[in-house]
Design a protein around this motif. Structure first.
Motif, PDB file in Angstrom:
ATOM      1  N   ALA A  81       0.848  -1.193   0.000  1.00 46.74           N
ATOM      2  CA  ALA A  81       0.000   0.000   0.000  1.00 46.74           C
ATOM      3  C   ALA A  81       0.881   1.239   0.000  1.00 46.74           C
ATOM      4  N   CYS A  86      -0.293  -3.560   4.093  1.00 49.61           N
ATOM      5  CA  CYS A  86      -1.333  -4.217   3.313  1.00 49.61           C
ATOM      6  C   CYS A  86      -1.276  -5.726   3.525  1.00 49.61           C
ATOM      7  N   VAL A 119      -5.950  -2.636   4.148  1.00 50.92           N
ATOM      8  CA  VAL A 119      -4.886  -1.663   4.430  1.00 50.92           C
ATOM      9  C   VAL A 119      -5.091  -1.117   5.833  1.00 50.92           C
TER      10      VAL A 119
END
Length: 454
Positions: free
Chosen positions: A360, A451, A390
């Motif tokens: 992410a 993530c 996330v």
């Protein structure tokens, strides 16, 4: 906002230059074509549709209708076609409009038809009224009936200049009411006053009442972004107010430069993509009167993209990367409304399959006062994934004011964002993004995002 004379995107040698109230937008009534629901545009199959296309000055270049094939080949899913009611230029009659629509359909393009004769009414003595534009639409209704799946009616281009722009509200309501009374079931698009740029916020502040005046609740608002929109804050604030209010908005015209200032095209494109807002660049070719730099291609030659054309078609958040063909033509179903139920996250007691990973990337895309906008890009690892989550912890007390393209929950400063049913499945190396606006006080330190994938 600077008070200056603004001529928004008016093309060809014929032209000299050529606080929203929050509403719960009701789902559109059953219709034969496009509808509006929750601030989103849905095609006739009920699928979300995000315009990605350009404007084409057909009424002045009637022999260049073949350009629509070139526009499609470069990735567009929509073309906004300039027509004339005959009040200012040569009238496009019903037979000609039928040819335009059929050409759009042959190239699997959604056709936004607009009357250009209204441009700058009240300030340009040659311009005509929205009422006359409605007369024109009614007169060629035979060409439009049954085309609701493929055609959106843009009543009149930039229907007021900077003189008496407040009259836009009543005139627009009247125009919509007359079209509905005449039996038009198309989605209706309305341009802002102030040469399309709404720097007096007449459209912004009256959009809710205009939307409510449409008995079908099937009206789309169009803002033209030129010199007024030269900062990220102005762009994100204007578009964000419509999204928050649940009102449909598109950027019906914009450019990379203009005589009234230098638009921030990068923010226009990034914000439109992050928020699922349509955009239509001005314009394919044929600009004159000192704004030739707005041509996307030189001399209608698709192989001769200008720098503006390269940016719009091939650049970041541009048409080639983000356009999806309308599902009425068999195109892939685009993302649905971000308020749709999300894909359930994997059970915390069951580890994700081996090799399924993601990253992410957090980025701030704009800021103003104590507010800012951000985007988070999620990228799958070496294996395909079916969902992602996330997480981060705000380091400086930031707080969300709006989010889209993810289901986001907060527990104090701890943030969790989960994929939705349309953007969780990513191929190996594939990516998607979700966005937000937020407030901050003091130092706006970026968080460290992590993530996980399943």
């Amino acid at each position: 906002m600077r008070r200056r004379k603004l001529f928004g995107g008016l093309a060809a040698l014929f032209l000299a230059v050529t606080t929203v109230v929050t509403v719960a937008a009701q789902p559109a009534q059953a219709a034969a074509g496009f509808t509006v629901s929750g601030g989103r545009i849905l095609d006739a199959n009920g699928n979300n549709f995000v315009m990605r296309g350009v404007n084409h000055a057909h009424t002045w270049y009637a022999d260049k209708l073949g350009s629509l094939a070139d526009i499609k080949a470069l990735g567009a899913n929509t073309v906004r076609v300039v027509l004339s009611s005959g009040d200012r230029w040569t009238r496009n009659d019903a037979a000609n409009v039928t040819t335009v629509i059929n050409t759009c359909k042959a190239n699997k393009l959604i056709c936004v038809l607009e009357v250009h004769d209204t441009t700058g009414y009240g300030e340009d003595s040659a311009a005509t009224t929205l009422a006359k534009a409605v007369d024109y639409w009614i007169s060629i209704k035979s060409a439009l009936a049954g085309q609701e799946r493929y055609v959106i009616l843009n009543i009149g281009n930039e229907p007021y200049g900077n003189t008496n722009a407040a009259a836009w509200t009543a005139d627009t309501k009247s125009a919509i009411t007359r079209l509905r009374a005449a039996g038009f079931e198309h989605s209706i698009m309305v341009d802002a006053p102030n040469w399309g740029q709404d720097w007096q916020f007449v459209m912004r502040d009256n959009a809710a009442s205009v939307f409510a005046a449409d008995p079908q609740r099937n009206t789309i608002f169009s803002i033209h972004m030129y010199g007024v929109f030269d900062t990220a804050a102005e762009i994100t604030d204007y578009l964000g107010r419509f999204r928050t209010a649940g009102l449909p908005i598109v950027v019906g015209e914009f450019g990379h430069n203009h005589s009234d200032g230098n638009p921030d095209e990068d923010t226009i494109l990034a914000t439109a993509q992050a928020q699922g807002i349509g955009y239509l660049g001005w314009s394919w070719s044929g600009n004159g009167g000192g704004v030739e730099y707005l041509d996307l291609v030189t001399n209608f030659n698709a192989a001769a993209l200008t720098s503006w054309g390269e940016r719009l078609f091939n650049g970041a958040n541009g048409i080639k990367a983000t356009s999806r063909e309308a599902s009425v033509y068999g195109g892939t179903t685009p993302p649905t409304d971000p308020t749709s139920p999300s894909t359930p996250p994997p059970s915390p007691t069951t580890p994700p399959p081996a090799g399924k990973q993601c990253t992410a990337t957090y980025a701030m895309t704009g800021s103003w006062g104590s507010g800012f906008q951000g985007a988070v890009t999620v990228t799958a690892g070496s294996a395909a994934i079916s969902s992602w989550t996330v997480t981060w912890t705000w380091p400086s007390g930031q707080q969300f004011t709006n989010t889209w393209n993810a289901t986001v929950t907060s527990s104090g400063s701890a943030i969790t964002a989960r994929s939705l049913n349309y953007n969780g499945s990513l191929p190996a190396g594939g990516g998607t993004s979700w966005g937000f606006t937020a407030s901050s006080t003091g130092t706006n330190t970026a968080p460290t995002a992590t993530c996980s994938a399943a």
